[in-house]
Design a protein around this motif. Structure first.
Motif, PDB file in Angstrom:
ATOM      1  N   VAL A   1       0.813  -1.215   0.000  1.00  0.00           N
ATOM      2  CA  VAL A   1       0.000   0.000   0.000  1.00  0.00           C
ATOM      3  C   VAL A   1       0.846   1.264   0.000  1.00  0.00           C
ATOM      4  O   VAL A   1       0.565   2.228  -0.729  1.00  0.00           O
ATOM      5  N   THR A   2       1.900   1.284   0.823  1.00  0.00           N
ATOM      6  CA  THR A   2       2.667   2.520   0.996  1.00  0.00           C
ATOM      7  C   THR A   2       3.966   2.564   0.196  1.00  0.00           C
ATOM      8  O   THR A   2       4.522   3.646   0.005  1.00  0.00           O
ATOM      9  N   GLY A   3       4.441   1.408  -0.254  1.00  0.00           N
ATOM     10  CA  GLY A   3       5.737   1.386  -0.924  1.00  0.00           C
ATOM     11  C   GLY A   3       5.704   0.944  -2.367  1.00  0.00           C
ATOM     12  O   GLY A   3       6.743   0.582  -2.930  1.00  0.00           O
ATOM     13  N   SER A   4       4.519   0.958  -2.978  1.00  0.00           N
ATOM     14  CA  SER A   4       4.397   0.550  -4.377  1.00  0.00           C
ATOM     15  C   SER A   4       3.299   1.368  -5.047  1.00  0.00           C
ATOM     16  O   SER A   4       2.498   2.019  -4.371  1.00  0.00           O
ATOM     17  N   PRO A   5       3.242   1.326  -6.396  1.00  0.00           N
ATOM     18  CA  PRO A   5       2.178   2.074  -7.106  1.00  0.00           C
ATOM     19  C   PRO A   5       0.844   1.331  -7.130  1.00  0.00           C
ATOM     20  O   PRO A   5      -0.047   1.673  -7.912  1.00  0.00           O
ATOM     21  N   PHE A   6       0.690   0.334  -6.284  1.00  0.00           N
ATOM     22  CA  PHE A   6      -0.517  -0.499  -6.232  1.00  0.00           C
ATOM     23  C   PHE A   6      -1.803   0.337  -6.234  1.00  0.00           C
ATOM     24  O   PHE A   6      -2.662   0.192  -7.106  1.00  0.00           O
ATOM     25  N   MET A   7      -1.952   1.227  -5.263  1.00  0.00           N
ATOM     26  CA  MET A   7      -3.179   2.012  -5.132  1.00  0.00           C
ATOM     27  C   MET A   7      -3.335   3.001  -6.289  1.00  0.00           C
ATOM     28  O   MET A   7      -4.410   3.131  -6.869  1.00  0.00           O
ATOM     29  N   THR A   8      -2.258   3.666  -6.625  1.00  0.00           N
ATOM     30  CA  THR A   8      -2.299   4.687  -7.664  1.00  0.00           C
ATOM     31  C   THR A   8      -2.727   4.108  -9.001  1.00  0.00           C
ATOM     32  O   THR A   8      -3.581   4.676  -9.699  1.00  0.00           O
ATOM     33  N   VAL A   9      -2.153   2.972  -9.352  1.00  0.00           N
ATOM     34  CA  VAL A   9      -2.462   2.354 -10.643  1.00  0.00           C
ATOM     35  C   VAL A   9      -3.914   1.880 -10.706  1.00  0.00           C
ATOM     36  O   VAL A   9      -4.616   2.095 -11.700  1.00  0.00           O
TER      37      VAL A   9
END
Length: 208
Positions: free
Chosen positions: A20-28
């Motif tokens: 959640v905080t260290g990858s573009p998971f949410m943004t993408v």
């Protein structure tokens, strides 16, 4: 997409926080949802949105030649949007609790509030206001594609506010009050607002 379901469901607190905080998971994911939404033609008929009830696993069947409907403008874009919304709802159901809550909150803030709410708060109360009618129809169909507890809660808090029994003096919820008032309006707007509440109340949920 199946791989993401597996990864997000791992029972690792550190893994969930990193995703959640260290990858573009949410943004993408949110960017893709908004892209699908923005691709829907503004001239789509609100009355036909109720024909779209799909899940992300089987949506490809609706693209077959025999299922095509040339009279339904925006059908392909609506299928893409609602099938991806269903995928996100599925992702929330199977994800680690931290991931699921974070994604539900982001959908509420980045999609419900930024994109759906402006349509519902339209100042024009004409009986055939296309933007308001489309917003009401979208809200109904969005609810019908939500089955996860966390996203259902985020949706209800956005739409109706969060009322606690031990805090009876909470300020009124502007959006909820506006929607209730719309039910008294003449013409199509009033009918669509009543239909929206009927859809909400027809789906058992402790948050509605």
């Amino acid at each position: 997409m199946e791989s993401l379901l597996l990864i997000s469901g791992l029972e690792s607190d550190l893994g969930a926080q990193a995703m959640v905080t260290g990858s573009p998971f949410m943004t993408v994911l949110l960017a893709r949802l908004v892209t699908f939404y923005n691709s829907i033609p503004s001239a789509v008929d609100p009355a036909r949105l109720e024909e779209i009830l799909v899940n992300w696993v089987q949506v490809h069947h609706y693209h077959s030649e025999e299922m095509q409907d040339p009279t339904f403008q925006g059908r392909t874009e609506l299928l893409a949007f609602f099938s991806f919304l269903d995928y996100l709802d599925h992702l929330i159901r199977v994800s680690h609790s931290f991931t699921a809550q974070s994604l539900s909150t982001e959908i509420k803030e980045q999609f419900f509030e930024r994109h759906l709410e402006p349509k519902l708060l339209s100042d024009c109360l004409e009986s055939d206001n296309p933007e308001l009618l489309l917003g009401l129809a979208f809200t109904s169909q969005t609810w019908l594609h939500i089955k996860s507890d966390r996203l259902a809660h985020s949706f209800s808090v956005w739409l109706l506010g969060e009322e606690l029994s031990d805090q009876p003096t909470l300020p009124t919820h502007t959006l909820k009050d506006k929607l209730i008032n719309l039910c008294t309006q003449p013409g199509l707007v009033g009918l669509e607002a009543v239909r929206m509440f009927d859809v909400l109340l027809s789906s058992p949920c402790p948050y509605i």
